[in-house]
Design an enzyme around this catalytic site. Structure first.
Site, PDB file in Angstrom:
ATOM      1  CG  ASP A  25      -2.786   4.075   2.678  1.00 51.09           C
ATOM      2  OD1 ASP A  25      -2.345   2.981   2.263  1.00 51.09           O
ATOM      3  OD2 ASP A  25      -3.572   4.159   3.649  1.00 51.09           O
ATOM      4  CG  HIS A  36      -0.375   0.024   2.535  1.00 46.61           C
ATOM      5  ND1 HIS A  36      -0.038   1.191   3.199  1.00 46.61           N
ATOM      6  CD2 HIS A  36      -0.066  -0.984   3.384  1.00 46.61           C
ATOM      7  CE1 HIS A  36       0.453   0.889   4.391  1.00 46.61           C
ATOM      8  NE2 HIS A  36       0.464  -0.421   4.527  1.00 46.61           N
ATOM      9  CD  GLU A  67      -2.898  -1.442   5.903  1.00 42.70           C
ATOM     10  OE1 GLU A  67      -3.041  -2.348   6.747  1.00 42.70           O
ATOM     11  OE2 GLU A  67      -2.273  -0.379   6.142  1.00 42.70           O
ATOM     12  CD  GLU A  68      -1.015   2.412   7.596  1.00 41.46           C
ATOM     13  OE1 GLU A  68      -1.759   2.038   8.520  1.00 41.46           O
ATOM     14  OE2 GLU A  68       0.179   2.066   7.497  1.00 41.46           O
ATOM     15  CG  ASP A 112       3.207   0.397   7.678  1.00 37.73           C
ATOM     16  OD1 ASP A 112       2.731  -0.214   6.702  1.00 37.73           O
ATOM     17  OD2 ASP A 112       2.552   0.646   8.704  1.00 37.73           O
ATOM     18  CG  HIS A 115       1.141   2.561  12.562  1.00 31.09           C
ATOM     19  ND1 HIS A 115      -0.117   2.051  12.832  1.00 31.09           N
ATOM     20  CD2 HIS A 115       1.442   2.138  11.305  1.00 31.09           C
ATOM     21  CE1 HIS A 115      -0.545   1.356  11.797  1.00 31.09           C
ATOM     22  NE2 HIS A 115       0.389   1.395  10.858  1.00 31.09           N
TER      23      HIS A 115
END
Length: 466
Positions: free
Chosen positions: A107, A105, A173-174, A138, A438
């Site tokens: 995003d 992903h 996805e996030e 990520d 994150h």
């Protein structure tokens, strides 16, 4: 005669040279992606996500191997609202070869406060062996692992290979993959594959690869506790009138027992053998302060992989700076629950809702809304694709792969399995215990990135010869 689980030495050597030679370009391309602040949350500018999708589509087109490259969006649920843009590139298999779907992903999570970072979150910065930036690991590194592996395959075997490829780079996805199900139905024929590689997990450490075989599911929601029709003076009525904060704190405390283990009836655990992982390693990797004890019971990894966990991730309340002597009428929190693989998320959500309503103190009013949930997943490790992946990891890393669970959730994998039940799922990744996905100072270990690209290049080359 060469064993079916041994890569030809000359092929492996050529792939090593191609990946190593292409690494500077791969890091430069990754850095360009990191500079795009593609936060998919609704409060952020969607133009940045579109810019990121355009950049990924250009990278896919530049490979020169796909029959079609497109940017596509699907509606969210039953609404007319479109989700964020995803990139889909496809190439048909030839001569009976398998098709492999490569997922990542583009995003990213919100960056938080700049002052919490040692360098600006969207300015990729190399310090030591790590590249820092939001999305550096990520999951823009997952995107680039796919792109770089295909480049190495083309350089080694040429562009006219027989392996079928589908590249699916999601854009939300996030933010819960809210249009994912509709996207799968909209592009079902193009996404159909024999093997699906999800490059969105982590490794055992920077020197040891991991294949993720178990993922917890998730249930997240907003909990609002109300006790008063309006705010009242805490000096005048405190001690008799229960304010919402008092009720909330007492209610939240019922979610855990004295060991910190989840105490909600109906949330399941599963038995699972786990590798050795001492509490000292948890202290280091999770950054526990001196004197702080771990929570829960059982082996540390069973607590992370196969048991439920509940975290309060946000609270709407007056700040300390703005606090007044007031009894609060309502308080809201965001709760994130991770659930054991194998339990349905809807079942877990019902158990949580029942618990909260039955344990509300002082007759407090409880409201639960803004639910998001996804099912966990257990990988079938008996298929040939797992053996191929673990061979590729051993070739690339020089060490055998560890089969691991993951404490986080990748709920869309359950959607993939439902739509493509015959496909074999491989959950790989470019992260390591120090990645801090994150969080502020998210980073990618460049040695892990190198080996992740080589792993996938070897896997693609092996499947092309299968």
């Amino acid at each position: 005669m060469t064993s079916p689980l041994t890569t030809r030495p000359e092929l492996l050597s050529a792939l090593r040279e191609a990946v190593h030679g292409g690494l500077p370009v791969s890091i430069a391309d990754l850095s360009a992606l990191v500079r795009i602040p593609s936060v998919s949350w609704s409060a952020f500018d969607p133009a940045h996500v579109q810019q990121s999708a355009d950049a990924v589509a250009a990278l896919a087109t530049g490979l020169g191997v796909f029959d079609d490259v497109q940017i596509s969006r699907a509606t969210i649920g039953d609404s007319e609202v479109l989700g964020q843009p995803a990139v889909l590139a496809t190439r048909a298999a030839k001569n009976g070869k398998p098709t492999i779907l490569l997922y990542a992903h583009h995003d990213v999570q919100p960056p938080g406060k700049d002052e919490d970072w040692d360098s600006l979150p969207f300015e990729p910065t190399v310090r030591g062996e790590r590249l820092y930036g939001r999305g550096a690991a990520d999951d823009k590194a997952g995107v680039m692992a796919h792109i770089a592996a295909i480049r190495a395959l083309v350089e080694t075997v040429g562009p006219d290979f027989d392996l079928g490829l589908a590249l699916f780079i999601e854009g939300e996805e996030e933010f819960g993959s809210r249009s994912f199900g509709n996207f799968l139905q909209q592009h079902r024929e193009q996404l159909a594959a024999d093997v699906i590689v999800v490059a969105d997990s982590d490794n055992w450490d920077t020197e040891t690869p991991a294949l993720t075989v178990g993922l917890r599911g998730n249930v997240t929601f907003r909990l609002t506790v109300s006790t008063l029709a309006h705010a009242s003076h805490s000096g005048m009525f405190g001690g008799a009138a229960p304010d919402a904060m008092l009720a909330l704190v007492k209610l939240l405390a019922t979610l855990w027992d004295d060991d910190g283990a989840v105490a909600v009836e109906g949330l399941a655990s599963i038995p699972q053998e786990t590798p050795e992982y001492p509490e000292s390693q948890l202290h280091e990797e999770a950054a526990l302060l001196d004197g702080v004890r771990p929570i829960g019971t059982g082996t540390v990894l069973s607590r992370l992989w196969s048991k439920p966990a509940i975290t309060v991730t946000g609270i709407d309340a007056p700040s300390v700076a703005n606090a007044s002597n007031t009894l609060l009428p309502s308080v809201s929190v965001r709760i994130s629950a991770r659930i054991a693989p194998g339990q349905q998320a809807t079942e877990a959500a019902a158990a949580l809702d029942k618990h909260l309503r039955e344990h509300a103190p002082f007759g407090a009013h409880v409201a639960v809304d803004d639910l998001d949930y996804g099912n966990g997943f257990l990988v079938d490790t008996t298929g040939w694709a797992v053996a191929e992946a673990e061979t590729a990891m051993a070739d690339a890393w020089g060490r055998e792969a560890v089969e691991t669970g993951i404490g986080g959730s990748i709920p869309f994998i359950a959607d993939l399995v439902e739509v493509f039940p015959e496909a074999q799922i491989l959950v790989t990744g470019v992260e390591d215990p120090d990645t801090r996905a994150h969080s502020p100072n998210e980073s990618l270990h460049l040695g892990v990135f190198h080996r992740a690209i080589l792993t996938e290049a070897v896997l693609l080359a092996r499947l092309n010869e299968r």
